[in-house]
Structure formats: structure tokens, C-alpha cells
Design a protein around this motif. Structure first.
Motif, PDB file in Angstrom:
ATOM      1  N   TYR A 560     -12.957  -0.147   2.148  1.00 52.74           N
ATOM      2  CA  TYR A 560     -12.806  -0.725   3.417  1.00 52.74           C
ATOM      3  C   TYR A 560     -11.264  -0.410   3.874  1.00 52.74           C
ATOM      4  CZ  TYR A 560     -16.617  -3.264   2.010  1.00 52.74           C
ATOM      5  OH  TYR A 560     -18.257  -3.683   1.847  1.00 52.74           O
ATOM      6  N   GLY A 561     -10.557  -1.276   4.479  1.00 55.50           N
ATOM      7  CA  GLY A 561      -9.239  -0.783   5.257  1.00 55.50           C
ATOM      8  C   GLY A 561      -8.128  -0.437   4.383  1.00 55.50           C
ATOM      9  N   GLY A 562      -8.253  -1.023   3.287  1.00 57.05           N
ATOM     10  CA  GLY A 562      -6.875  -0.698   2.253  1.00 57.05           C
ATOM     11  C   GLY A 562      -7.475   0.315   1.338  1.00 57.05           C
ATOM     12  N   ILE A 564      -8.867   3.558   2.564  1.00 56.08           N
ATOM     13  CA  ILE A 564      -9.083   4.642   3.345  1.00 56.08           C
ATOM     14  C   ILE A 564      -8.079   5.829   3.069  1.00 56.08           C
ATOM     15  CG2 ILE A 564      -9.421   5.738   5.755  1.00 56.08           C
ATOM     16  CD1 ILE A 564     -10.256   3.047   6.713  1.00 56.08           C
ATOM     17  N   SER A 565      -6.724   5.435   2.981  1.00 53.56           N
ATOM     18  CA  SER A 565      -5.784   6.413   2.409  1.00 53.56           C
ATOM     19  C   SER A 565      -6.108   6.931   1.353  1.00 53.56           C
ATOM     20  CB  SER A 565      -4.297   5.652   2.474  1.00 53.56           C
ATOM     21  OG  SER A 565      -3.939   5.240   3.907  1.00 53.56           O
ATOM     22  N   ARG A 568      -9.171   9.204   0.811  1.00 52.62           N
ATOM     23  CA  ARG A 568      -8.701  10.480   1.545  1.00 52.62           C
ATOM     24  C   ARG A 568      -7.878  11.066   0.403  1.00 52.62           C
ATOM     25  NH1 ARG A 568      -5.227   9.947   5.506  1.00 52.62           N
ATOM     26  NH2 ARG A 568      -3.707  10.907   4.242  1.00 52.62           N
TER      27      ARG A 568
ATOM     28  N   ASP B  21      -9.064  -5.310  -9.227  1.00 57.42           N
ATOM     29  CA  ASP B  21      -7.787  -4.824  -9.026  1.00 57.42           C
ATOM     30  C   ASP B  21      -6.956  -5.093  -7.737  1.00 57.42           C
ATOM     31  OD1 ASP B  21      -9.229  -3.092  -7.235  1.00 57.42           O
ATOM     32  OD2 ASP B  21      -8.073  -1.296  -7.952  1.00 57.42           O
ATOM     33  N   PHE B  22      -7.619  -6.129  -7.162  1.00 53.65           N
ATOM     34  CA  PHE B  22      -6.921  -6.521  -5.753  1.00 53.65           C
ATOM     35  C   PHE B  22      -5.667  -7.293  -6.009  1.00 53.65           C
ATOM     36  CE2 PHE B  22     -10.080  -6.569  -2.127  1.00 53.65           C
ATOM     37  CZ  PHE B  22     -10.811  -5.453  -2.630  1.00 53.65           C
ATOM     38  N   GLU B 195     -11.917  -0.071 -12.273  1.00 59.07           N
ATOM     39  CA  GLU B 195     -10.729   0.473 -11.722  1.00 59.07           C
ATOM     40  C   GLU B 195      -9.659   0.278 -12.776  1.00 59.07           C
ATOM     41  OE1 GLU B 195     -10.365   1.152  -8.493  1.00 59.07           O
ATOM     42  OE2 GLU B 195     -11.867   0.120  -7.387  1.00 59.07           O
ATOM     43  N   ASN B 251     -15.916  -4.873   9.149  1.00 59.25           N
ATOM     44  CA  ASN B 251     -15.838  -3.529   8.364  1.00 59.25           C
ATOM     45  C   ASN B 251     -16.221  -2.343   9.125  1.00 59.25           C
ATOM     46  OD1 ASN B 251     -15.063  -5.056   6.223  1.00 59.25           O
ATOM     47  ND2 ASN B 251     -17.118  -5.577   5.511  1.00 59.25           N
ATOM     48  N   TYR B 254     -13.505  -0.573  10.355  1.00 60.31           N
ATOM     49  CA  TYR B 254     -12.990   0.341   9.365  1.00 60.31           C
ATOM     50  C   TYR B 254     -13.647   1.679   9.073  1.00 60.31           C
ATOM     51  CZ  TYR B 254     -10.822  -3.837   7.338  1.00 60.31           C
ATOM     52  OH  TYR B 254     -10.127  -4.922   6.959  1.00 60.31           O
ATOM     53  N   TRP B 255     -14.933   1.770   9.268  1.00 58.14           N
ATOM     54  CA  TRP B 255     -15.649   2.791   8.917  1.00 58.14           C
ATOM     55  C   TRP B 255     -16.009   3.768  10.263  1.00 58.14           C
ATOM     56  CZ3 TRP B 255     -19.427  -1.346   6.961  1.00 58.14           C
ATOM     57  CH2 TRP B 255     -19.015  -1.585   5.560  1.00 58.14           C
ATOM     58  N   ILE B 257     -13.166   4.045  12.011  1.00 63.09           N
ATOM     59  CA  ILE B 257     -11.391   4.605  12.292  1.00 63.09           C
ATOM     60  C   ILE B 257     -10.992   3.871  13.498  1.00 63.09           C
ATOM     61  CG2 ILE B 257     -10.081   6.436  12.033  1.00 63.09           C
ATOM     62  CD1 ILE B 257     -11.622   6.166   9.704  1.00 63.09           C
ATOM     63  N   TYR B 260      -6.621  -1.666  13.461  1.00 65.43           N
ATOM     64  CA  TYR B 260      -6.717  -2.984  12.428  1.00 65.43           C
ATOM     65  C   TYR B 260      -5.237  -3.288  12.058  1.00 65.43           C
ATOM     66  CZ  TYR B 260      -7.265  -0.250   8.419  1.00 65.43           C
ATOM     67  OH  TYR B 260      -7.367   0.831   7.354  1.00 65.43           O
ATOM     68  N   HIS B 268      -3.124  -3.627   4.615  1.00 64.10           N
ATOM     69  CA  HIS B 268      -3.173  -2.299   5.122  1.00 64.10           C
ATOM     70  C   HIS B 268      -3.251  -2.549   6.604  1.00 64.10           C
ATOM     71  CE1 HIS B 268      -3.294   0.767   1.618  1.00 64.10           C
ATOM     72  NE2 HIS B 268      -3.355  -0.580   1.255  1.00 64.10           N
ATOM     73  N   ARG B 275      -1.026   4.775   9.415  1.00 63.62           N
ATOM     74  CA  ARG B 275      -1.479   3.961   8.388  1.00 63.62           C
ATOM     75  C   ARG B 275      -0.185   3.258   7.683  1.00 63.62           C
ATOM     76  NH1 ARG B 275      -6.764   3.735   8.270  1.00 63.62           N
ATOM     77  NH2 ARG B 275      -7.845   5.537   8.934  1.00 63.62           N
ATOM     78  N   TRP B 277       1.148  -0.165   5.036  1.00 61.90           N
ATOM     79  CA  TRP B 277       0.797  -0.963   4.090  1.00 61.90           C
ATOM     80  C   TRP B 277       1.865  -2.079   3.599  1.00 61.90           C
ATOM     81  CZ3 TRP B 277      -0.114   4.123   3.461  1.00 61.90           C
ATOM     82  CH2 TRP B 277       0.876   4.755   2.522  1.00 61.90           C
ATOM     83  N   GLU B 300       1.874   6.221   6.485  1.00 58.14           N
ATOM     84  CA  GLU B 300       2.029   7.719   6.782  1.00 58.14           C
ATOM     85  C   GLU B 300       1.434   7.618   8.160  1.00 58.14           C
ATOM     86  OE1 GLU B 300      -0.586   9.829   4.240  1.00 58.14           O
ATOM     87  OE2 GLU B 300      -2.267   8.339   4.727  1.00 58.14           O
ATOM     88  N   MET B 306      -6.378  14.702  10.209  1.00 60.02           N
ATOM     89  CA  MET B 306      -6.633  13.566   9.243  1.00 60.02           C
ATOM     90  C   MET B 306      -7.606  12.792  10.051  1.00 60.02           C
ATOM     91  SD  MET B 306      -2.857  13.085   7.846  1.00 60.02           S
ATOM     92  CE  MET B 306      -2.864  11.550   6.989  1.00 60.02           C
ATOM     93  N   GLU B 310     -10.987  11.643   8.327  1.00 66.33           N
ATOM     94  CA  GLU B 310     -11.533  10.172   8.027  1.00 66.33           C
ATOM     95  C   GLU B 310     -12.614   9.642   8.958  1.00 66.33           C
ATOM     96  OE1 GLU B 310      -7.701   8.184   8.750  1.00 66.33           O
ATOM     97  OE2 GLU B 310      -6.881   8.719   6.631  1.00 66.33           O
ATOM     98  N   MET B 314     -15.722   8.747   6.891  1.00 67.17           N
ATOM     99  CA  MET B 314     -16.081   7.243   6.718  1.00 67.17           C
ATOM    100  C   MET B 314     -17.413   7.142   7.593  1.00 67.17           C
ATOM    101  SD  MET B 314     -13.925   5.710   5.167  1.00 67.17           S
ATOM    102  CE  MET B 314     -13.862   4.083   5.359  1.00 67.17           C
TER     103      MET B 314
END
Lengths: 602, 378
Positions: A560-562, A564-565, A568, B21-22, B195, B251, B254-255, B257, B260, B268, B275, B277, B300, B306, B310, B314
């Protein structure tokens, strides 16, 4: 330097088994004579390559001049000539010793005599050196100096009555070592008017000065401007500088018989001024060269390939640079079907090979792939032609071969008696023939074996170390060639033969080696989307087979959004790893695969 | 003027699940109030930055957003309505966990404008739930689900995980049966990821987990795809299934690109080719907002290469694949200009297929998507 002081010169080396404290003692002697204050002194000043310090071994030898005011009130020049402490460099050690009149023999008070102690003592005795035993590490609780002294007297037959008991680490009794040197090492002969006769015992390349030769003058005088001739290579040069090393290079107006120092003469490559060569004056040559010169002959060969094809020229440049400083390294371009363009390199031994590989990696930042080391095999063909082969790929078809010969070494293994059985089993397994066993004392022996060199370079060291928990020590020298039933073992990945994996092995070992290598490759080659068979073959006969299972899953379930980086970057890393792989047919083979094949399996 | 997605992170949980791991914390209930205040502060900073843009979707995720008092959710949404352009707001989702919901809370959500619920259940097997540190039971899930329906929600997602410790294909079958009878509008069914730095990861490293084999795990995935398709769900992303027109719009941003903004701890954002965070600890998050600046930890800039990578990578997650026309519109060049060779290679290997409009992963390609995606990096 006052000419009258000449009789007050002492030229000496320190010999020891690895880790018995040679470099530490050298440091203390330097410190004690005040050449450097201990604050200035980087630990172990004689080992000046990082790699050497890390591995605790001395690879390149050097000489330093120490000034010592002895108890007799006189001032002495003590020339300390350092020697490498590994079996790969025996010849260099012998040349360093040839530059001396005496040698300090360090024996570890906890461990006693080891294989290399003996080997080095014999080298020193060959040069008629006065040997001064010194018992080191007496600060350790497990030290047993009296026993070790007795051992030295028994085994080597030198009197240890007056042997100083020292701790190089904490500086105990260093003074007595210096006094021993002064009183027992003979002063050099000093015929300063005879024709020049000097020994090169080391040479290194310096970017600014060209080759710096470390020399011992035996007869005559050498000074800047003099036209000199190197008697083995026949090359002539004009001397630019002479001098001595006292922590730094100090230029003098001349070096005379008895002196140890350096010379520069605009020499471009160490190959032109090799260790053991004799320097004389061109216009007034000495009659005979000093004895003992040998051309160094590599014993071990392996392919060195750039991991990325475009680095070929960088690898060549790096090897050329290393060679300028290392007369024992040879290389020539070769091509491998699997690895592309690279170099076949010859080394003195395994350690020398590892050092070169590491230097390519560290000093030149090159990513290289090394193929399995090989020795030189002699191949007699049916038509009477004799070939020397050091690359398995060059072996002619079996049908053209009458017979083959492989090099054999004389090995001595010193060990506590507890491990005799284990070592005998290992040597047996490595196709060794037992010669005899000597008792050093009740609990320690030397085993003498003849072993094929190709077994020694495979994993003998590692196996010996691991099976004896480091207690056994090992030394060897080349004995000669014997006829042997050898075959070429090929590895096939996905049914394609990979030349970089080919090995020449004894027929009786082929199955075992083939099985071990295929098993290791299964673990290091990543899974592909198809199953990959790994086979070992002798001729057209498959003798071992493993299969790398097909990869069923390589997917990130959540993104998801967090993510993507991160995703990659993860893929980028994966791609980077892929780049370092070798494409062999449709299979990607990581560099470690080429290394894993060489590793000892427990 | 562009359309953007807005993500809001609520980093509080009653307890942490073993696979998670969130950024989320338990036992921090005392700072919820302060956190929400700051979150609103962060939103107010964005007010200026995105005043030209329209918010198309809102996703309140966690953590467990339903764990905190519903008045906070109400407050946040109220602030958004009052301060952002929501003319084209289509979808407002909140994540909830069974056992944290009652009818009152559900009604507040509904009235606050939430029109989509995403409920995490992971499995309906009570033993397996315990194994992964979930603190609710199967029954609590059913109860919460009933409440949601009673409150009038008509767009519900349920999150499942397959490949759990001790799970068999029959257990997955049981979960699928439950889905069939409940018919939620949307199902996310993820393969378990171990994770790093999670309890499950450590247990596995110490060989304490009985995980399904790789082939069993894939068998589960293939079964899930087949069965959900037969129930009328459209498989539209690697792990996502939806009834007609019930795909998660947020969602999909996101997929594909699209831009958001993420507010809250460790969220993020992707805005104006960058991008970035947020801070991942309360202390720094509060300090920055106290100073009136965005609580950004790092970021970044994305360049064109890129973005192309992406977008392709995605898009491949979407079952329909890379929209070739959209690619060309967006990057002014045919996709073949960049990727001809590798497309041919993967076509040959049977990992992708191509038609006039799309390049998409095959069933085998879905199992091995990383192998394909890696080649779309420029």
C-alpha cells in the motif's frame, strides 16, 4: 656514520612460528632502542600492510636500523631484518636470513616448538647463522618456560642455558635480548675495498622512486652514481640513492660491506631486481654471485575473472600494479565459456593467492570471481608430447592421454599425540603416504607424510585446523612429480557444462568431490522458476546429481501507500544481487558459488 | 487541480498482533487526546498546501481506529469537511477490529460520513486467532459484522490471512465458506508475511512455527482465487477481491501511482513527485507540530525513471495489469520503448500475457511477481 664503528654492526632476524610474538618483539626492540617513542609507534611497525596486521602474519619483509648503547659502554648498530612467517614464502625467508649473521628464535612458552619453528630454524642453520633462543610469553599463567627450554635443547640441539625469558607483550627482559645480540651475533666481515657484492633480500615498488631494493652489502662499497649490474637478470642501472631505514628512509652517501640498507636506481619493476639477486659494480664486477638465487616458481594457479565483464581492463591494471611489487605473481589473459574474459594467475601458495584476491578487492575495489585453484599437472600424450596443464579446461581428451603426473609435497605435521589418529585418518583420506613419526616429547610428535599438492590446496589446512582444534601445525615443501590416475571432473548446471567449475582430481576422489560440490551448489544457487539439475560428470558419465527445486512463490502479498518506496528499494536490491550473478545458460549463478566449491566441508 | 487520497493513521491498539510491524502501540490510551489534537494540527497545515486539490478518498487506518472513542473520528472528519474540498469525495473507509464496536459507535461512524468498513478478522479459527495474537473470537467477529449491517453499512471489507501457523487447506476452506454465507462486498486475502522484528518472525527463526510449505501455501492461494471467483468476486489485485464496483478506490490510487497525503504517525505521502514519510514516534511528532511544521522524518524525490518503474510495478499488482494507453498518455512513449526485451522474455516464460490494451501477470506470474517486477526498474 663513523667508519670505525663498523665492527659494532650486528645483522639479525627474528624467526618464529606464526603467533609466537615475532612482530611484538620487533616492536619492543625498536621501542627500547629509542628509535620511535612508544606513543609514535603504531603497534607492530614492521607489518605495514593492513592485511598483514589483520591476519597477524608478516608478508613483506623490511629492515630497520636500531642504535643500541650496550652495557659495555659501546654503541652498536643493530640491523633487524624482518622475515615473512608463512610456508608460501620460504624462499624469501631464506634470502632474508642470508643477509644476517644471527637469528633470534622465539619460542612460545605456552606452546613450545611448532612446525614452522623447526622449518625456520633449519633455514637459519642452512645459512650458518648464530641462533639465539628466546622464550616468550612468560607472563601467561600457562607458561612453562623450563619445559620449553628443555624441548628446544632436545629437539633443535641448541643450548638454552642463557636463553632470555621474556614477555614481548609487557616488555619483560627485552634488554637481555639486546645484550645477547651484541655479545653473540658475530660482527660482519668488512672488506670495503673488494669489488661490490650485495644481496637483494627484498624489493618493493614505490610510485615516486621506482623499485626500492633492500640490500645487504657483503663486500665493497655502493654509492649514488655507481653503475651496477644485477647478476641474475643481467640488467644494469645507475644508483640514485642509498641509505638506511630508521623508521623512515635516511639517505646516506654510501653503504659499505657489513651494512644493511636500501638503494634506488630508477628500476621500474620488481621483476628486474628480484629477491636473491646479487648486485655488483658493472665496471669492476665480483667474480661470483652470492649462492642461493632461485627464480620463484608459482605452485598454485587459479582463474581471476571480473564479476562484471566491463571490469576486465581494471583487473588487468590492478594485477599489473600488484605485480610491480610482487615478483612471484604471474598472470596471463584467458577465456572461460562461463565467465568470459579473465586471467590465469600463478601464486606461490594458497595464502599468496588469498592475499592477492583480497588486495584486488580492498585496494582496488574490484569485484572478482576466482575459480578453484589448480596445481601444474604433467600430461604425457600418446604421441609422446608432454604438456604442463594448470587449467583443467586445457586437458586434452582422455583418449589422447597416455598418463599424467601430479606434484607431491613432503609434509611435516606437528601435533599433540591426542590428534595423531585423526591426522593420520585425514592424511589417508587426502591420499597421503606415511613416511614416519618422530616423538618430540612424550605428548608431541611430528608426522612426516607425502601428500599430493592438489589435496593440500583443496581444504587440507582448514580440515587440519578444524580436526585438531588448531593444535596441529603444518609445513611442506615440493618433492617432485609422480604418476597418478587423474581425471577431469566436470560440473553441469541445467545440463550445460560449466568450465569454471571443472577440476582435475584423482579417480578415487571423483565421486566424493562431485557429490559434495553438487550438494553445495544446490544451497547457493537461488531457485529459478524451473527446476535446475546440477550434475557432476567424469567424461560422459554422470556420477552425482542434485536438483534445485523450482521456485513456487516470490510475491509481496501486501503493498500500500507506505510500502511503495520500500518495495522499490527491495526490488532494486534484488536486482543489484542479480547483477552480480553470472548467467550460465538460463541459470543465474551467484559469485559465492565459485567460492563454495573450494570450501572445506565439516 | 487534482484528485488526491487522504490517509489518517490511528496508532493505538488494545494489544499488538504477533505478525504486525505497523506503527501502533498498546497501553498509550492516555495520549489519544493529545495525538488527535496534533493530528488535526497537521491537517490544518495541509489545508494551505492542498487547497487547490479535491479529496477523492479518505482511509482511516491503524492500529485500530475503532479502539479509540468515536468522538475523535467524528472530530477529524468534521474538520476535513469544514476545511478541504470534498466535492468529489467518494469513499470514506475506517478499519475496525471485532470486539471494539457497538451499535452506537457504528451509527456515529455512519453519521460522520463513513461509507466503507474494513474489518480485520484474519481467520475464523479461534485456535489460529490465538496463535497470531488476535484478541477476539470468531463469535465477536460475527457480532461486529451484524452490528455493521444493522447500522446500515453496505460496503464492508473483511481482511483474511492465509498460510498461518498450523493452518491447513481445510481451514482455509472453512473461512471461504463463511465468506460465502456472509457475502461481504470486499475481501482482502493476504499470504502471511513474516516481517522482521515481529514475534512470529522470531518464533519462526527458532523453528517454533509449523507453517504450511511453499507448495501448500500456493495451493491455498489458488483455492482462494478459484472459490472467490465462483462466488462472484472479481479478483482485481494480488490479494484483493470485490463484488461489482466495490473495489477499494483509495487503494487503487496507490496502485496507479496517484497522489496521496498521509497524516499521523509514520504515514507516507506522495505529492508533487516527492515521497515522504512522517515521524514514527510520538515525541518528535508532537515537537514538530508544536512548532507548526509538518512532522516529516524523511523523503525522496521521484524522477521520471522511478515513476515509470513504480507505475509499471504497481500496475502489475492489478489483475488487469498495465494499462498500455494510460502508460503512453502518462509517459508520452509506448511501453515497448522501455521494456520491449523484458516483456518478450516474460511472455516467452509464461509469466505475463498481453492483449491490445493490457500487459498482465498470468497465474504463474502472480505467484512469481517479483521476478517480473524487478525487470521494470529503470
Amino acid at each position: 656514520m663513523n667508519k670505525n664503528n663498523k665492527r659494532n654492526i650486528r645483522n639479525f632476524s627474528i624467526i618464529a612460528h606464526i603467533d609466537h610474538g615475532k612482530s611484538t618483539l620487533a616492536d619492543r626492540l625498536i621501542e627500547k632502542t629509542g628509535m620511535l617513542t612508544s606513543r609514535q609507534m603504531h603497534s607492530q611497525v614492521l607489518d605495514n600492510m593492513d592485511l598483514e596486521r589483520e591476519r597477524g602474519i608478516t608478508i613483506k619483509l623490511k629492515a630497520v636500523r636500531l642504535i643500541y648503547k650496550a652495557k659495555d659502554g659501546e654503541e652498536y648498530i643493530l640491523n633487524l631484518i624482518d622475515t615473512p612467517g608463512h610456508v608460501d614464502f620460504t624462499y624469501e625467508v631464506s634470502r632474508s636470513l642470508a643477509a644476517c649473521e644471527g637469528a633470534i628464535l622465539i619460542v612460545d612458552a605456552t606452546q613450545g616448538i611448532e612446525a614452522q619453528t623447526l622449518a625456520n630454524v633449519y633455514l637459519a642453520l642452512d645459512q650458518d647463522l648464530e641462533i639465539l633462543p628466546v622464550i616468550n610469553k612468560i607472563d601467561l599463567p600457562s607458561a612453562r618456560p623450563e619445559e620449553v627450554k628443555a624441548e628446544v635443547e632436545d629437539i633443535i640441539g641448541i643450548d638454552c642455558e642463557e636463553a632470555p625469558l621474556i614477555s614481548a607483550k609487557d616488555g619483560t627482559n627485552i634488554e637481555s635480548v639486546l645484550e645477547e645480540i651484541v655479545s653473540k651475533v658475530p660482527a660482519p666481515q668488512m672488506d670495503v675495498d673488494a669489488p661490490l657484492k650485495a644481496l637483494i633480500f627484498d624489493s618493493i615498488y614505490d610510485t615516486y622512486k621506482g623499485v626500492i631494493c633492500y640490500i645487504r652489502v657483503f663486500e665493497g662499497t655502493i654509492k649514488p652514481g655507481m653503475e651496477i649490474k644485477l647478476m641474475a637478470t643481467g640488467k644494469t642501472f645507475e644508483v640514485v640513492e642509498v641509505g638506511v631505514i630508521t623508521g623512515k628512509h635516511v639517505v646516506l652517501d654510501k653503504l659499505e660491506a657489513g651494512d644493511v640498507g636500501f638503494l634506488t636506481a630508477s628500476i621500474k619493476n620488481v621483476k628486474e631486481a628480484t629477491v636473491g639477486d646479487t648486485i655488483t659494480e658493472k665496471s669492476n664486477p665480483t667474480k661470483e654471485a652470492l649462492p642461493g638465487y632461485k627464480e620463484v616458481i608459482p605452485m598454485v594457479y587459479s582463474g581471476i575473472y571480473p564479476a562484471e565483464g566491463e571490469d576486465f581492463n581494471s583487473v588487468r591494471e590492478a594485477l599489473e600494479k600488484l605485480q610491480v611489487n610482487d615478483a612471484a605473481l604471474i598472470f596471463e589473459p584467458e577465456t572461460s565459456v562461463a565467465l568470459g574474459f579473465g586471467f590465469r594467475c600463478g601464486f606461490l601458495g594458497l595464502l599468496h593467492m588469498e592475499i592477492i584476491q583480497e588486495r584486488l578487492d580492498r585496494e582496488f575495489n574490484l569485484n572478482i570471481i576466482t575459480t578453484a585453484p589448480s596445481v601444474i599437472y604433467k600430461v604425457m600424450k600418446n604421441n609422446g608430447e608432454m604438456l604442463e596443464i594448470q587449467n583443467p579446461s586445457n586437458l586434452p581428451p582422455q583418449t589422447e592421454i597416455d598418463y599424467m603426473e601430479e606434484p607431491i609435497v613432503k609434509a611435516s605435521i606437528m601435533t599433540p599425540t591426542d590428534y595423531v589418529g585423526t591426522i593420520m585418518e585425514l592424511c589417508q583420506n587426502k591420499r597421503g603416504s606415511f613416511i614416519n613419526m618422530e616423538y618430540l616429547e612424550e605428548t608431541r610428535v611430528i608426522l612426516h607424510y607425502e601428500l599430493p599438492l592438489n589435496e593440500v590446496i583443496y581444504d587440507f589446512f582448514d580440515a587440519l585446523k578444524s580436526k585438531t582444534r588448531g593444535y596441529a601445525s603444518f609445513d611442506y615443501e615440493l618433492k617432485g612429480y609422480v604418476r597418478s590416475d587423474l581425471v577431469k571432473l566436470d560440473l553441469l548446471i541445467n545440463a550445460e557444462s560449466v568450465d569454471a567449475f571443472s577440476l582435475i582430481v584423482h579417480r578415487d576422489k571423483a565421486y566424493e568431490r562431485g557429490k559434495s560440490i553438487t550438494q553445495k551448489l544446490v544451497d547457493v544457487i537461488p531457485r529459478h522458476q524451473f527446476a535446475v539439475p546440477i550434475q557432476a560428470a567424469v567424461g560422459s558419465k554422470i556420477i552425482a546429481r542434485e536438483t534445485i527445486r523450482a521456485l513456487r512463490k516470490d510475491v509481496l502479498a501486501k503493498c500500500y501507500g507506505g510500502d511503495i518506496s520500500r518495495k522499490r528499494k527491495l526490488l532494486e536490491k534484488q536486482k543489484e544481487g542479480k547483477k552480480k550473478m553470472r548467467q550460465i545458460g538460463s541459470v543465474e549463478v551467484p559469485q559465492e558459488a565459485f567460492l563454495t566449491v573450494l570450501k572445506y566441508d565439516e | 487541480m487534482k484528485e488526491i487520497g487522504l490517509y489518517i493513521h490511528i496508532p493505538f491498539c488494545k494489544s499488538k498482533c504477533y505478525y504486525c510491524d505497523f506503527t501502533s502501540f498498546s497501553n498509550q490510551e492516555n495520549i489519544v487526546e493529545k495525538y488527535i489534537e496534533n493530528l488535526v494540527k497537521e491537517l490544518s497545515i495541509y489545508k494551505e498546501i492542498i487547497k487547490e486539490d479535491r479529496i477523492k478518498t479518505i482511509f482511516i487506518g491503524g492500529g485500530t481506529p475503532s479502539y479509540i472513542d468515536e468522538k475523535h473520528i467524528e472530530q477529524i472528519l468534521k474538520f476535513i469537511r469544514a476545511n478541504f474540498n470534498i466535492e468529489t469525495l467518494e469513499e470514506v473507509t475506517i478499519e475496525i477490529n471485532p470486539g471494539t464496536l457497538d451499535i452506537k459507535k457504528a451509527k456515529v461512524y455512519k453519521n460522520a460520513g463513513i461509507n466503507r468498513i474494513s474489518m480485520g478478522v484474519q481467520t475464523l479459527n479461534d485456535t489460529h486467532l490465538k496463535n497470531i495474537g488476535r484478541i477476539h473470537t470468531q463469535k465477536e467477529f460475527y457480532d461486529s459484522y451484524d452490528i455493521l449491517r444493522k447500522a446500515g453499512f453496505t460496503n464492508i471489507n473483511v481482511d483474511f490471512i492465509f498460510g498461518l501457523p498450523d493452518e491447513t487447506i481445510e481451514d482455509v476452506e472453512e473461512n471461504l465458506k463463511a465468506i460465502e454465507s456472509l457475502k461481504p462486498e470486499h475481501v482482502s486475502y493476504y499470504g502471511l508475511i513474516l516481517e522482521k522484528d515481529t514475534p512470529l518472525y522470531r518464533l519462526n527463526k527458532n523453528n517454533k512455527l509449523n507453517l504450511p510449505s511453499e507448495s501448500q501455501e500456493r495451493e491455498m492461494y489458488h483455492l482462494i482465487k478459484k472459490r472467490l471467483k465462483n462466488m462472484g468476486y472479481r479478483h482485481y489485485e494480488i490479494s484483493n477481491f470485490a463484488l461489482k464496483e466495490k473495489e477499494c478506490k483509495h487503494n487503487i490510487l496507490y496502485w496507479t501511482i496517484e497522489p496521496y497525503i498521509g497524516v499521523g504517525l509514520s504515514s507516507h505521502s506522495y505529492l508533487n513527485n516527492r515521497r515522504f514519510w512522517n515521524r514514527d514516534n510520538f515525541k518528535d511528532y508532537f515537537i514538530d507540530l508544536n512548532k507548526g511544521i509538518l512532522p516529516i522524518e524523511g523523503g525522496e524525490d521521484t524522477n521520471r525513471d522511478m515513476e515509470i518503474a513504480e507505475f509499471s510495478i504497481m500496475s502489475l499488482r492489478l489483475i488487469e495489469g498495465i494499462d498500455k494507453k494510460r502508460f503512453k498518455e502518462r509517459f508520452k512513449k509506448d511501453i515497448k520503448y522501455y521494456f520491449k526485451q523484458i516483456i518478450n522474455k516474460h511472455l516467452k516464460d509464461g509469466l505475463i500475457v498481453e492483449d491490445d490494451n493490457f500487459i498482465k501477470l498470468t497465474s504463474k506470474g502472480l505467484d512469481l511477481s517479483n521476478l517480473v517486477e524487478i525487470d521494470f526498474l529503470l
